[in-house]
Design a protein around this motif. Structure first.
Motif, mmCIF file in Angstrom:
data_model
loop_
_atom_site.group_PDB
_atom_site.id
_atom_site.type_symbol
_atom_site.label_atom_id
_atom_site.label_comp_id
_atom_site.label_asym_id
_atom_site.label_seq_id
_atom_site.Cartn_x
_atom_site.Cartn_y
_atom_site.Cartn_z
ATOM 1 N N VAL A 110 -2.516 -6.166 5.914
ATOM 2 C CA VAL A 110 -2.346 -4.724 6.092
ATOM 3 C C VAL A 110 -2.329 -4.092 4.706
ATOM 4 N N ASN A 111 -3.333 -3.301 4.418
ATOM 5 C CA ASN A 111 -3.428 -2.600 3.129
ATOM 6 C C ASN A 111 -3.208 -3.537 1.953
ATOM 7 N N LYS A 112 -3.901 -4.661 1.974
ATOM 8 C CA LYS A 112 -3.927 -5.651 0.900
ATOM 9 C C LYS A 112 -2.666 -6.502 0.804
ATOM 10 N N THR A 145 2.134 2.108 13.816
ATOM 11 C CA THR A 145 1.820 1.276 12.646
ATOM 12 C C THR A 145 2.143 1.963 11.327
ATOM 13 N N GLN A 149 2.219 0.316 7.435
ATOM 14 C CA GLN A 149 1.199 0.734 6.471
ATOM 15 C C GLN A 149 1.829 1.332 5.217
ATOM 16 N N SER A 152 3.452 -1.387 3.205
ATOM 17 C CA SER A 152 2.374 -2.186 2.606
ATOM 18 C C SER A 152 1.836 -1.504 1.360
ATOM 19 N N ASP A 153 1.655 -0.193 1.425
ATOM 20 C CA ASP A 153 1.161 0.542 0.254
ATOM 21 C C ASP A 153 2.112 0.388 -0.930
ATOM 22 N N ALA A 156 1.841 -3.275 -2.220
ATOM 23 C CA ALA A 156 0.579 -3.493 -2.935
ATOM 24 C C ALA A 156 0.570 -2.792 -4.289
#
Length: 167
Positions: A110-112, A145, A149, A152-153, A156
């Protein structure tokens, strides 16, 4: 005459409901500090957790609803943040490797960020498994979600990917 009285009562009721809705505190304003059970987090004081917790958003969106950061009851577990009121989203950092992480475990990107989902009753816990620290995001099944997300951002952006560790 009866019709006029009924219409007047309906209008009065609508006005009363509107006034009540506008003047009552929102759930986030009236929420008590959230008590959380501590879980072993031996790496909660690590630089990775400090970096991650400093980067997570103060507000998440879940199914179009804004979830604001929630105050935690004392004593609060270290390296933990929560959002929302009724069914909060909870992020814990500095945990031990989840035992469900095996070479054959199914991971989601999810988002790397690679996550391991561990379903529970009414919620799933998602573990970040490809960074210097393990973090767990517990999300109610009713959530969208958006929280996954957004976190995850932050992961990352602030923590470099690492090879998976199975021992």
């Amino acid at each position: 005459m009866v019709l006029v009285t009924a219409a007047a009562l309906a209008v009065a009721l609508a006005v009363a409901v509107a006034v009540f809705a506008l003047t009552r505190p929102s759930p986030s304003d009236s929420a008590e500090p959230l008590p959380l059970v501590p879980v072993p987090a031996p790496f909660a004081g690590s630089p990775g957790c400090t970096t991650l917790l400093g980067a997570v958003p103060t507000e998440l969106t879940s199914n179009g609803t804004s979830l604001k950061v929630r105050a935690l009851a004392t004593p609060a577990p270290p390296a933990t943040v929560a959002w929302g009121t009724a069914d909060p989203v909870v992020l814990r950092c500095g945990l031990n490797r989840p035992p469900e992480l095996t070479p054959t475990a199914q991971l989601r990107l999810v988002n790397k960020v690679q996550w391991l989902q561990v379903p529970g009753e009414g919620a799933s816990t998602w573990y970040v498994v490809d960074r210097e620290v393990y973090a767990a995001l517990t999300v109610p099944d009713s959530a969208g979600t958006g929280p996954l997300q957004a976190v995850s951002d932050a992961v990352a952006a602030k923590l470099a990917p690492q090879p998976l560790r199975f021992s």
